[in-house]
Each structure stands twice: as structure tokens, then as C-alpha cells.
Design a protein around this motif. Structure first.
Motif, PDB file in Angstrom:
ATOM      1  N   ARG A 171      55.728  58.485 -65.914  1.00  0.00           N
ATOM      2  CA  ARG A 171      56.459  57.357 -66.488  1.00  0.00           C
ATOM      3  C   ARG A 171      57.709  57.840 -67.198  1.00  0.00           C
ATOM      4  O   ARG A 171      57.668  58.867 -67.888  1.00  0.00           O
ATOM      5  N   ALA A 173      58.932  56.559 -69.747  1.00  0.00           N
ATOM      6  CA  ALA A 173      58.618  56.509 -71.178  1.00  0.00           C
ATOM      7  C   ALA A 173      57.932  57.811 -71.622  1.00  0.00           C
ATOM      8  O   ALA A 173      58.172  58.303 -72.725  1.00  0.00           O
ATOM      9  N   ALA A 205      48.928  41.884 -55.345  1.00  0.00           N
ATOM     10  CA  ALA A 205      49.344  40.987 -56.427  1.00  0.00           C
ATOM     11  C   ALA A 205      48.298  40.986 -57.538  1.00  0.00           C
ATOM     12  O   ALA A 205      48.623  41.082 -58.721  1.00  0.00           O
ATOM     13  N   ARG A 206      47.011  40.893 -57.150  1.00  0.00           N
ATOM     14  CA  ARG A 206      45.969  40.827 -58.172  1.00  0.00           C
ATOM     15  C   ARG A 206      45.930  42.107 -59.001  1.00  0.00           C
ATOM     16  O   ARG A 206      45.759  42.075 -60.207  1.00  0.00           O
ATOM     17  N   GLU A 209      48.675  42.240 -61.498  1.00  0.00           N
ATOM     18  CA  GLU A 209      48.373  41.371 -62.635  1.00  0.00           C
ATOM     19  C   GLU A 209      47.369  42.028 -63.574  1.00  0.00           C
ATOM     20  O   GLU A 209      47.507  41.976 -64.786  1.00  0.00           O
ATOM     21  N   GLN A 210      46.315  42.598 -62.980  1.00  0.00           N
ATOM     22  CA  GLN A 210      45.234  43.123 -63.808  1.00  0.00           C
ATOM     23  C   GLN A 210      45.660  44.347 -64.587  1.00  0.00           C
ATOM     24  O   GLN A 210      45.231  44.561 -65.721  1.00  0.00           O
ATOM     25  N   TYR A 211      46.481  45.205 -63.975  1.00  0.00           N
ATOM     26  CA  TYR A 211      46.867  46.454 -64.640  1.00  0.00           C
ATOM     27  C   TYR A 211      48.245  46.373 -65.284  1.00  0.00           C
ATOM     28  O   TYR A 211      48.749  47.381 -65.755  1.00  0.00           O
ATOM     29  N   ASP A 212      48.863  45.205 -65.268  1.00  0.00           N
ATOM     30  CA  ASP A 212      50.214  45.057 -65.821  1.00  0.00           C
ATOM     31  C   ASP A 212      51.167  46.119 -65.285  1.00  0.00           C
ATOM     32  O   ASP A 212      51.877  46.787 -66.047  1.00  0.00           O
ATOM     33  N   LEU A 214      54.388  47.831 -63.302  1.00  0.00           N
ATOM     34  CA  LEU A 214      55.797  47.549 -63.040  1.00  0.00           C
ATOM     35  C   LEU A 214      56.175  48.046 -61.651  1.00  0.00           C
ATOM     36  O   LEU A 214      57.022  47.472 -60.976  1.00  0.00           O
ATOM     37  N   VAL A 231      57.492  45.260 -59.166  1.00  0.00           N
ATOM     38  CA  VAL A 231      56.917  44.016 -59.671  1.00  0.00           C
ATOM     39  C   VAL A 231      57.754  42.790 -59.298  1.00  0.00           C
ATOM     40  O   VAL A 231      57.218  41.690 -59.164  1.00  0.00           O
ATOM     41  N   ASP A 232      59.070  42.960 -59.078  1.00  0.00           N
ATOM     42  CA  ASP A 232      59.881  41.787 -58.744  1.00  0.00           C
ATOM     43  C   ASP A 232      59.436  41.169 -57.415  1.00  0.00           C
ATOM     44  O   ASP A 232      59.442  39.952 -57.256  1.00  0.00           O
ATOM     45  N   VAL A 235      56.195  39.304 -58.174  1.00  0.00           N
ATOM     46  CA  VAL A 235      56.471  38.013 -58.822  1.00  0.00           C
ATOM     47  C   VAL A 235      56.751  36.945 -57.762  1.00  0.00           C
ATOM     48  O   VAL A 235      56.210  35.835 -57.809  1.00  0.00           O
ATOM     49  N   ILE A 238      53.474  35.971 -56.052  1.00  0.00           N
ATOM     50  CA  ILE A 238      52.609  35.112 -56.858  1.00  0.00           C
ATOM     51  C   ILE A 238      53.147  33.682 -56.875  1.00  0.00           C
ATOM     52  O   ILE A 238      52.402  32.719 -56.764  1.00  0.00           O
ATOM     53  N   LEU A 328      41.349  33.461 -55.923  1.00  0.00           N
ATOM     54  CA  LEU A 328      41.298  34.492 -56.967  1.00  0.00           C
ATOM     55  C   LEU A 328      40.237  35.548 -56.674  1.00  0.00           C
ATOM     56  O   LEU A 328      40.075  36.498 -57.430  1.00  0.00           O
ATOM     57  N   GLY A 329      39.491  35.370 -55.589  1.00  0.00           N
ATOM     58  CA  GLY A 329      38.423  36.326 -55.283  1.00  0.00           C
ATOM     59  C   GLY A 329      37.239  36.181 -56.218  1.00  0.00           C
ATOM     60  O   GLY A 329      36.488  37.128 -56.437  1.00  0.00           O
TER      61      GLY A 329
END
Lengths: 433, 433
Positions: A171, A173, A205-206, A209-212, A214, A231-232, A235, A238, A328-329
């Protein structure tokens, strides 16, 4: 708008982002849309096309000259280009391929070799990779050397070995907050599971979402890093999933253009109306069997839409819940029994409640206890049938490979209409004649 | 499942991400859900609660001890805590507030002071800020000093002046690819417009989509930087918007729990069924005016649901298109006229087409040219009425502050039922008796 206003509009357009231009284009009726599109500078064409929904894009492409289409592809990312090129006539595709340099052509071919709705079809190939044994200081110097060639939406680099096998992520960061003398291996994260190229895009996609996430790495069957998903794009995915369910339940595509040409629109809608007409005739055919009964007690004709409509409404609620659960599974044949049990209980509670209400009103209206009892019983029967079909139909459709968001509603209301008319008129024939 | 299996499950749970645990919990029926929840370690509670949909979360909270709730808030981000705390009983809220240190309490109060559905309510306060006049080298050293305190999902730093006024952003990608001797002012991006704290969250979502943002600054009325919004929260927002439209059209909340307790579910659904019953009785009342006609020509009772149903289907397609247009900000009173014109044209084309088909079938079925002509005319009338209501009703509702995704469908089918029965039976009374 006159000449001056259009010139002003052109100047204004230059200042907008491609996504904003696309947004405006979609909100314009056909002839104004074409005028605005012609005002746009060629270098804005490509990215704007990518931001448009499919139907609007294809319609604009139809009126574009082949050379302009090729020119528009010049600044596209490989993942965008891959989506784009599949919709072009084959002679234009060849022209676009010829315009690419060797490296870009190879990259494009990689992305094109995977189905559109998989991680491979979604990925971009602009990954920046580093080796685990180098120090962060070396990485920083390497990045400075790359300069502009580092994609601006880079949040992490990918760590690979000599064979290009994926090992982990570094990362940015972490790169900037750790001691430059540490090695990549000491600082890198191992937590991000790479996507296989064939992972379906809904799973991608899922997991984002779950792991946030990028961005995330994509690897081939042998574990080689082949690209990254950002992620764009997720988005957009979704947004499309949500619109697919909503638009699909009305028999529309999520790409439906608000200002599509009348004849095209009519053709697409005609199919849906035709299917519904079939089911409406089926319901009429059921009613037709009770002509004698209706002739003798005309009150039944007045009341019968109530039973059918309440069944449709109750069933649609169960159906909607089940379709979302599948998307959503969270709903499968494993826990479908629990949903069915709960929905049956809800149908029974509401069936009893509204049966009493409807029974009382109908009884008073037509001065008949018999009619009150018949409509109350039919209402309970139809709400229970609605719950069963609403809970189980989407799972059955899903198993058959039919999209429940598209076909579920029509089939459900067919059942609730038929059961509604049949139970009400049938009970009336048995007990009232 | 027996004791051993549950112990295994507990071990398995420890390895899962909070979002994954939430996903599993939502897919479990009530009693199994509670057992699994009790198995969860306390330090996983907080983040898992935040990932659950509102209804499931509130239900679990009801059975939790006050101390456990306070403990669960310990590791929450300020933006999550702000959402969470608003749903707790006030004595627990006070307890949670007391458990925070001075800085966190102040931050929480900042976020709480803005409505939930605005940029201020959505933001987190964990921004890392730098001054424009320092060099990148200084920034890098500052970040190393901060170390772990730099949020891991940081993709850019925010540049502010001495008064904390927002000036621009410094992307980490730019930080690491530029010469360390350059100043922040030389490298920073001015392109990212900050969100005002009161910007509605739907605008925030749209701008994230259009500009492919990963994070964005939030400023107060005076331009002071007060927080940042990250794309993971926007992803959740977009998912919710999509589900709101889909679930809303069936009268369900996007938070509806698949396995909600039967009585609670029944209560919520009863309202929707009740509203629909009213509209169904309205349709029956219209039919009731034609009892004489129906008694004389019973074929009308058989055919009348077809006219109503086709109007409902056609109108729903227009309505769906309009609701999406409003949600995307692409449909307003400015271009509604164009949509209405197009939808009327489509309704006319399909009205004529299906009127002919229905007329022929009905005519043959009941050996009557008169009936054929009447049903064909009624069909055209109803499809045109459906297009008008479908295109204009959502805009009218939106102006009145009523959510068209929720109320649109019921009102539309009320109109198409009434117009359908009225036109068919009315024309029949005029021309067939």
C-alpha cells in the motif's frame, strides 16, 4: 437555442468532465443530443462515449464516421477499450486494432480473451509491480523514475517474484509511513486475496464491498499477475446491478435510454406487453369458465379483481425479498425452507386480517353473508398461494438459468390472477348457486 | 447443529471479516442467528454490527446488555459511531459518550451535528493535513512519524492553510512520483472540489461516480476542512439507493430483514396491503356502476381484466423510466415534456398494435365485432392514460416531497385500473346496450 447559445455551450462543454458531459447527453432528447455531440471536441469523444449507457452510446456511434471512432479510442484505457470494441462492426474493430502499438494490442488481446462479466474482462493491465527483496527506498526511487506513468488512482503496488507470480500488495500508505531501509517483504500486506481471471463480476463487487477495497490484483490460473481491478469500475457495476433489478421488474433493460427513438422503444416494449397479454388472456380464459355463475350473481364480477390484486401485491413482496436474497448470495435452497415458513406465517396473519375486513365490507355492500364468506376464503387461499410462489419461484428460475428479476413478476402475477379468479369464482359456484 | 459443530463455527468466525460475518448472520433464520451472534467474540461485535442492515442490527441490539453495547463501540470509526448511536436508547447513548476520550467525543459531536443524509453526516474526521509551503521530503518525514496513525485507506492528504481552510489535495501517487525537493504547492491537485457539509448524500454519490474519486474533502460554510468521505461509504450508499428503488416499489424498506419476526413483518406488510385494498375497492366501486351492463353482456366481465392489466404494465414501464431519471438527476420539469411526447408516441404505437390483436381475439371468442371494437378502443385509451400518468406522476410526487419509488406504483395502477374498467365498461354501455 440559437447559434450563439450553441457556441457558448461548446465552450462550456470543454470545461466539463467526460462523465458530466455523458450525464447531460443522456438527459437530452434525441435531436438536441446529436447537436451537442457534434459540438464536442474529438479528444473528449472517447472518454465521454465510455461514460454513456450502452444504448445511448450505440446510437451515437451509428452516426459517427469510421475515422472519428478510431480517433476516439486513442486515449482509452485497455479495460474500457475492451468493452468498447466488442460493440463495433468488425471492419472498425480491425481499424482500431491496427492503430494500437504492439504493447497495447497485446494487452487488449489479454483482456478480450476473458468474458466481459468476469474479473478478467473487468481488469485493467496498468499494474505497477515491485520485487519483495528490494528496500522501500528503492521503490520510491523507482516510482519517481516512472513519474507520470504511475496511474493516478494507484493506492497500492503489487509484489511479484521473478516469474511474475503474485505475492502480496504494498500500500502507498504503508510505503510512505515506514522506514525507507525496510524491505518490501517486511511491509507488504498478505491479506488481499487475488481474484482469479474467471471470478464472476458479481463476486468481485461483493468482495470489494466486504473488504472496503480500492483496488485488487487479478491472477491467471497459474497465479501470474495479469491485471488489477479498481473500485471505480466496481461502483459502476453495483449501480448497474441495482438498476438491473429495478428496471428488470418492469421488463426494461438497465441501459434503456429515456429518449430512445419511438419505434425502437415501441418494439422492445411490445414484447413485454405481448407476454403480459398472454397471461391476461389466461386469466380471462379462467373467468370464462364461470360465465353462468357471473350471469346469475353479478356482484362476483364487481368483487373479483380485489382477490386477484391482493394476491399479486402480497406475492410481489415475498418475491422481491427473495430476488434480493439471491442477488446478495444470502438465499439458496439451504435456507429457502425457513423463508417459506416465515412467509407462509405472514401470509396467514395478513390473509386472516384482510379476509375479515374484505368480508365485512363485501357482505354489507351486497347484503350477503355467503358472498362475505366466499371472498374471505378466496383471499386467504390466494395470499397463501402467493407466498409459496413468491418464495420458491425465484429460486427455481435461478436454477434454470432464468433471471428472476426479469421473469419473476410476470409469472407470479399470472399465478395470483389465476388462483384468485379460480378460488373466488370456484367457491362461489360451489356454495352460492 | 450440535455442541461440537458450534465450537467449530466459533473458531471459523474468528477468521472472518466483520462484513462476512454480517453476511452470514443476515442469511440465518432468527434462532440460529441469535446463537451465532452469542458465539461471536466481543471485539468483533462492533464492526459486525456496523456491517448489518438496520433492521437486523436493531433486533440484535434489543437482546444485548448495555455494557456489551458500550464495549462494542470501542473500535468504531467516528462516522460509524455517529450512525450507530442515533439508534440507541438515550441512557445507552450517554454511557457511550462517557466512554469516549475528549478528542473523540468532540469529533463525534461534530459529525452528529449534521443530518445523516448529508456529506457532514457521512464523513469521517480522520484527515491528514499538510501545509502548502513545505517540501515533499518534509511531508514524507511527517508521515513516517505519524506511522500507524495514517488511516490505511488514505489515498490523498489534504492541503490547508494556517486557518484550516481547504486549499487542495496531495495524492500519495503524486507524493511518491515527484522530486522530494518540490513543495506541496507545486504538486498538489486543485481539481477536487470539496463537498459542503450540507451537500445531500445522493449528490455525493453521483460526484464520486462521475469523477472516480477514492476520497474527498468536506468543508464547513466558511471553507474549513472538517472531514473526508471515503469511497467505501459511497459504495454502500449506491447499493442502498438501488435497493431502495427495487424494494420500495413493493412497499418494502431496503433494510427489510429476510427473516424478520412474523408479527413485525406482518404489521409492516399489512399497511401496504391495506393501501392496495383501498385502491382495489375503488376499482370495484367503478365496476359496480355497470352492474346492469355486466348482467346483460357477461363477456364483458371475462374481458375487463385484460384492459386494466395492459394499462398497468405499459404505465409501469414509463413510470420506472421516469423514477430512474429523477434519481439520476436527468429528468426534471425542463425535459419532462420530451419524455411525455415520446412515451405518448410509444403508447400510441403499442396501443394500436395490441388493440388490433386483442380486438381480433375477443371478437372471434365472443362472435361480436362490437365487443372487438369496444375493447380495442378501451385499450388505446388506457395505454395513453398510463403513459401520461407514468411520465408526470413521479415528477409531481417528487415536487410534493413524496418518494416516487414508494408511492408511484400504487397510484399508477389505481389510475390504470379505474380508467381501464371505466373506458371498457363505459364504451360498452354506450354502444352495446
Amino acid at each position: 437555442l440559437d447559434q450563439d447559445s450553441w457556441r457558448e455551450a461548446a465552450a462550456l462543454l470543454r470545461k466539463l468532465q467526460p462523465a458530466e458531459i455523458a450525464h447531460v447527453l443522456e438527459a437530452l432528447p434525441l435531436n438536441q443530443r446529436q447537436i451537442l455531440w457534434d459540438l464536442l471536441e474529438t479528444d473528449q469523444d472517447g472518454e465521454t462515449l465510455m461514460e454513456l449507457t450502452e444504448n445511448v452510446r450505440n446510437e451515437l456511434l451509428q452516426n459517427m464516421h469510421q475515422d472519428d471512432i478510431v480517433a476516439a479510442t486513442e486515449h482509452m484505457d485497455v479495460d474500457d477499450l475492451a468493452d468498447f470494441i466488442q460493440e463495433l462492426p468488425s471492419n472498425v474493430t480491425e481499424e482500431v486494432m491496427r492503430s494500437l502499438d504492439e504493447q497495447d494490442r497485446r494487452r487488449l488481446e489479454t483482456v478480450l480473451s476473458y468474458p466481459e462479466d468476469t474479473a478478467g474482462g473487468l481488469m485493467n493491465t496498468d499494474t505497477v509491480t515491485v520485487r519483495p527483496e528490494v528496500t522501500l527506498d528503492v521503490v520510491l526511487r523507482y516510482l519517481r523514475q516512472l513519474g507520470e506513468r504511475v496511474p493516478r488512482d494507484t493506492d497500492q503496488l503489487f509484489v511479484t517474484n521473478r516469474d511474475d507470480k503474485y505475492l502480496g500488495t504494498l500500500r502507498l500508505a504503508d510505503l510512505v509511513t515506514n522506514d525507507p531501509n525496510e524491505t518490501v517483504a517486511e511491509v507488504m500486506s498478505l491479506g488481499v486475496q487475488p481474484f482469479n481471471v474467471f471470478t464472476p463480476d458479481s463476486d468481485v463487487a461483493r468482495r470489494f464491498e466486504q473488504y472496503d477495497l480500492l483496488s485488487a490484483p487479478v491472477v491467471d490460473e497459474q497465479g501470474h499477475l495479469v491485471g488489477r481491478i479498481t473500485v471505480d469500475d466496481v461502483v459502476d457495476l453495483i449501480r448497474e446491478e441495482g438498476e438491473h433489478q429495478f428496471m428488470g421488474s418492469a421488463g426494461l433493460s438497465e441501459d434503456e435510454d429515456m429518449f430512445a427513438p419511438v419505434l425502437e422503444s415501441s418494439k422492445r416494449r411490445a414484447v413485454w406487453l405481448g407476454i403480459n397479454l398472454l397471461t391476461a388472456f389466461l386469466a380471462s380464459w379462467v373467468i370464462g369458465h364461470f360465465e353462468d355463475t357471473l350471469e346469475r350473481i353479478v356482484a362476483l364480477a364487481v368483487l373479483m379483481p380485489i382477490v386477484a390484486s391482493m394476491g399479486g401485491v402480497g406475492g410481489t413482496q415475498t418475491l422481491t425479498l427473495a430476488i434480493r436474497g439471491i442477488a446478495l448470495g444470502q438465499l439458496s435452497s439451504k435456507n429457502a425452507g425457513y423463508l417459506l415458513a416465515k412467509e407462509l406465517a405472514v401470509a396467514l396473519v395478513n390473509g386472516l386480517l384482510w379476509a375479515v375486513v374484505v368480508g365485512i365490507i363485501a357482505g354489507i355492500w351486497f347484503h350477503s353473508t355467503d358472498i362475505a364468506l366466499v371472498i374471505a376464503a378466496a383471499m386467504i387461499i390466494n395470499l397463501i398461494a402467493a407466498a409459496i410462489v413468491g418464495a420458491l419461484l425465484p429460486l427455481a428460475l435461478d436454477k434454470l438459468g432464468i433471471d428472476p428479476a426479469l421473469a419473476g413478476g410476470v409469472l407470479l402475477t399470472t399465478v395470483t390472477d389465476v388462483v384468485g379468479f379460480l378460488s373466488f369464482l370456484g367457491l362461489a359456484t360451489l356454495f352460492l348457486l
